[in-house]
Design a protein around this motif. Sequence first.
Motif, PDB file in Angstrom:
ATOM      1  N   LEU A   1     -20.134  16.281  -5.589  1.00 29.65           N
ATOM      2  CA  LEU A   1     -19.610  15.863  -6.880  1.00 29.65           C
ATOM      3  C   LEU A   1     -18.862  14.549  -6.701  1.00 29.65           C
ATOM      4  N   ARG A   2     -19.262  13.514  -7.414  1.00 29.75           N
ATOM      5  CA  ARG A   2     -18.648  12.194  -7.277  1.00 29.75           C
ATOM      6  C   ARG A   2     -17.656  11.970  -8.417  1.00 29.75           C
ATOM      7  N   ILE A   3     -16.382  11.938  -8.064  1.00 29.15           N
ATOM      8  CA  ILE A   3     -15.320  11.737  -9.045  1.00 29.15           C
ATOM      9  C   ILE A   3     -14.703  10.367  -8.823  1.00 29.15           C
ATOM     10  N   VAL A   4     -14.634   9.563  -9.872  1.00 26.55           N
ATOM     11  CA  VAL A   4     -14.004   8.244  -9.805  1.00 26.55           C
ATOM     12  C   VAL A   4     -12.770   8.259 -10.709  1.00 26.55           C
ATOM     13  N   VAL A   5     -11.637   7.869 -10.157  1.00 24.37           N
ATOM     14  CA  VAL A   5     -10.398   7.812 -10.926  1.00 24.37           C
ATOM     15  C   VAL A   5     -10.007   6.349 -11.104  1.00 24.37           C
ATOM     16  N   ALA A   6      -9.922   5.903 -12.351  1.00 28.04           N
ATOM     17  CA  ALA A   6      -9.504   4.530 -12.640  1.00 28.04           C
ATOM     18  C   ALA A   6      -7.979   4.497 -12.725  1.00 28.04           C
ATOM     19  N   VAL A   7      -7.354   3.675 -11.883  1.00 28.17           N
ATOM     20  CA  VAL A   7      -5.892   3.589 -11.855  1.00 28.17           C
ATOM     21  C   VAL A   7      -5.466   2.130 -12.015  1.00 28.17           C
ATOM     22  N   LYS A   8      -4.166   1.944 -12.309  1.00 29.85           N
ATOM     23  CA  LYS A   8      -3.672   0.593 -12.535  1.00 29.85           C
ATOM     24  C   LYS A   8      -2.354   0.367 -11.802  1.00 29.85           C
ATOM     25  N   TYR A   9      -2.224  -0.834 -11.257  1.00 29.92           N
ATOM     26  CA  TYR A   9      -0.987  -1.303 -10.632  1.00 29.92           C
ATOM     27  C   TYR A   9      -0.187  -2.024 -11.706  1.00 29.92           C
ATOM     28  N   VAL A  10       0.991  -1.500 -12.020  1.00 29.61           N
ATOM     29  CA  VAL A  10       1.754  -2.015 -13.159  1.00 29.61           C
ATOM     30  C   VAL A  10       3.153  -2.449 -12.719  1.00 29.61           C
TER      31      VAL A  10
ATOM     32  N   LEU B   1       3.908  -0.825  -9.036  1.00 31.10           N
ATOM     33  CA  LEU B   1       3.652   0.515  -8.532  1.00 31.10           C
ATOM     34  C   LEU B   1       2.461   1.116  -9.267  1.00 31.10           C
ATOM     35  N   LEU B   2       1.978   2.241  -8.776  1.00 32.02           N
ATOM     36  CA  LEU B   2       0.907   2.969  -9.447  1.00 32.02           C
ATOM     37  C   LEU B   2       1.438   3.491 -10.784  1.00 32.02           C
ATOM     38  N   SER B   3       0.735   3.202 -11.867  1.00 31.62           N
ATOM     39  CA  SER B   3       1.159   3.665 -13.186  1.00 31.62           C
ATOM     40  C   SER B   3       1.394   5.171 -13.148  1.00 31.62           C
TER      41      SER B   3
ATOM     42  N   ALA C   1      -2.120  -4.888  -5.680  1.00 29.10           N
ATOM     43  CA  ALA C   1      -2.618  -3.669  -6.313  1.00 29.10           C
ATOM     44  C   ALA C   1      -3.066  -2.637  -5.288  1.00 29.10           C
ATOM     45  N   GLN C   2      -3.240  -3.060  -4.040  1.00 32.62           N
ATOM     46  CA  GLN C   2      -3.587  -2.115  -2.986  1.00 32.62           C
ATOM     47  C   GLN C   2      -2.503  -1.066  -2.800  1.00 32.62           C
ATOM     48  N   GLU C   3      -1.268  -1.393  -3.208  1.00 32.26           N
ATOM     49  CA  GLU C   3      -0.189  -0.411  -3.109  1.00 32.26           C
ATOM     50  C   GLU C   3      -0.471   0.800  -3.989  1.00 32.26           C
ATOM     51  N   ALA C   4      -1.037   0.556  -5.165  1.00 34.05           N
ATOM     52  CA  ALA C   4      -1.402   1.666  -6.048  1.00 34.05           C
ATOM     53  C   ALA C   4      -2.494   2.518  -5.411  1.00 34.05           C
ATOM     54  N   LEU C   5      -3.454   1.870  -4.768  1.00 40.76           N
ATOM     55  CA  LEU C   5      -4.529   2.597  -4.103  1.00 40.76           C
ATOM     56  C   LEU C   5      -3.994   3.421  -2.936  1.00 40.76           C
ATOM     57  N   ARG C   6      -3.065   2.844  -2.169  1.00 43.73           N
ATOM     58  CA  ARG C   6      -2.497   3.590  -1.031  1.00 43.73           C
ATOM     59  C   ARG C   6      -1.747   4.821  -1.499  1.00 43.73           C
ATOM     60  N   LYS C   7      -1.048   4.707  -2.631  1.00 44.85           N
ATOM     61  CA  LYS C   7      -0.342   5.874  -3.166  1.00 44.85           C
ATOM     62  C   LYS C   7      -1.339   6.976  -3.513  1.00 44.85           C
ATOM     63  N   ALA C   8      -2.443   6.611  -4.167  1.00 43.51           N
ATOM     64  CA  ALA C   8      -3.450   7.596  -4.550  1.00 43.51           C
ATOM     65  C   ALA C   8      -4.131   8.191  -3.322  1.00 43.51           C
ATOM     66  N   LEU C   9      -4.400   7.364  -2.317  1.00 35.57           N
ATOM     67  CA  LEU C   9      -5.003   7.864  -1.076  1.00 35.57           C
ATOM     68  C   LEU C   9      -4.060   8.823  -0.362  1.00 35.57           C
ATOM     69  N   SER C  10      -2.775   8.514  -0.370  1.00 35.92           N
ATOM     70  CA  SER C  10      -1.810   9.386   0.296  1.00 35.92           C
ATOM     71  C   SER C  10      -1.654  10.710  -0.444  1.00 35.92           C
TER      72      SER C  10
END
Length: 261
Positions: free
Chosen positions: A3-12, A35-37, A69-78
């Motif tokens: 199952l391929r799930i894509v989550v769209a996130v934003k650095y705000v 930070l990650l919204s 914006a990579q900071e938002a991605l790192r938060k989601a990955l963590s």
Amino acid sequence: MSLRIVVAVKYVPDATGDRHFDQDLTTDRDAVDGLLSELDEYAVEQALQIAETADDAEVTVLTMGPEEAQEALRKALSMGADKAVHIEDEGLHGTDIMGTSLVLAKAIKHLGYDLVVCGMASTDGTAGVVPALLAERLGVPQVTFLSEVALEDGKVTGRRDGDAASEWVEATLPALVSVTDQSGEARYPSFKGIMAAKKKPTESLDLSDLGIGEAEVGLLGAWTAVSEATARPARAAGTVIKDEGEGGKQIAAFLAEQKLL
């Protein structure tokens, strides 16, 4: 097939910071920490919960924005997402919601997906329409503003709460959902998760990778523009009333003068 799930996130920009416009009347993102919204944290959480109930699932977090914006991605990955995709290009500066939905749709098609999960809105623009625009561009059904979401037998179902009643809605995959801040508290990244995030793959894309011309995005391609911005005046000192027996009357007179009575 997983199952391929894509989550769209934003650095705000941090809402507690001193935010203001730059000279071109776009948000000055260098003047305040980002930070990650927060509303997107709920989307990541619901995607992870769906993945945990599936036999085989992969959660990809996707964002567009500057290097930070990579900071938002790192938060989601963590938090537990499996991989990340970062769309970075100087031509994206000043992109409005129409351009944002175009870029995200192109990237999601590039990645491949079964389910797209979004927050109900970003905490900076708060427009709340990008999920609907994104579903339209992808040509998939949308079930938005969900306070509860589940996946079963190739369908995504959820509860949408209104002022007077709640309704249950469903859509057949592939589909897009957006979730509210009532969908459940987002998990805190553990130390193990933070360390593991450093080893998870992050793919970088630009406009050329997605086949998007610079005239379609940025300030040049924006459907809307800020024509003028005026700084909010400094807060004036409040009125101090000393109660020497007539305090109640003075307060009532003040409230009446402000048309609050």
